[in-house]
Design an enzyme around this catalytic site. Structure first.
Site, PDB file in Angstrom:
ATOM      1  CB  CYS A   1      53.175  39.248 -36.747  1.00 37.56           C
ATOM      2  SG  CYS A   1      53.913  39.172 -38.397  1.00 37.56           S
ATOM      3  CE1 TYR A   2      47.348  35.787 -35.901  1.00 36.50           C
ATOM      4  CE2 TYR A   2      47.857  38.097 -36.279  1.00 36.50           C
ATOM      5  CZ  TYR A   2      47.151  37.120 -35.610  1.00 36.50           C
ATOM      6  OH  TYR A   2      46.255  37.472 -34.642  1.00 36.50           O
TER       7      TYR A   2
END
Length: 105
Positions: free
Chosen positions: A63-64
């Site tokens: 993800c981030y």
């Protein structure tokens, strides 16, 4: 059964052995840049993902920053996937480790 957490370097090494890395970031950020060879996993692409991945395939979720990937990793385990990993640090960690990326620029 649950997922395991791994470093970006471990993820890259696993990808060289055939693991699937799924990037769950938004469309714009994924299109701009993402880990080299990553599959963009969204609600809309989940059926395509199911055709790509076997239940025993190693699957790495990115993800981030390595937080929301845990939720998706848990979801994949609940769907019956047996070999699921969450990447510590997410795409930010991948970039800090200077691993290969695909970019739109």
């Amino acid at each position: 059964m649950s997922f395991k957490e791994i470093t970006p370097q471990q993820a890259w090494e696993m990808m060289q052995q055939g693991a699937i890395l799924v990037d769950i970031r938004d469309n714009m950020r994924f299109a701009y840049s993402h880990p080299k060879g990553a599959f963009h996993l969204t609600n809309q692409s989940f059926l395509q993902f199911e055709e790509l991945a076997d239940f025993d395939s190693p699957i790495i979720v990115s993800c981030y920053h390595g937080v929301s990937s845990r939720n998706v990793a848990t979801f994949l385990v609940e769907q019956g996937y047996e070999n699921v990993f969450s990447m510590i640090g997410g795409f930010d960690g991948w970039c800090r480790a200077e691993l290969p990326i695909d970019t739109a620029y």
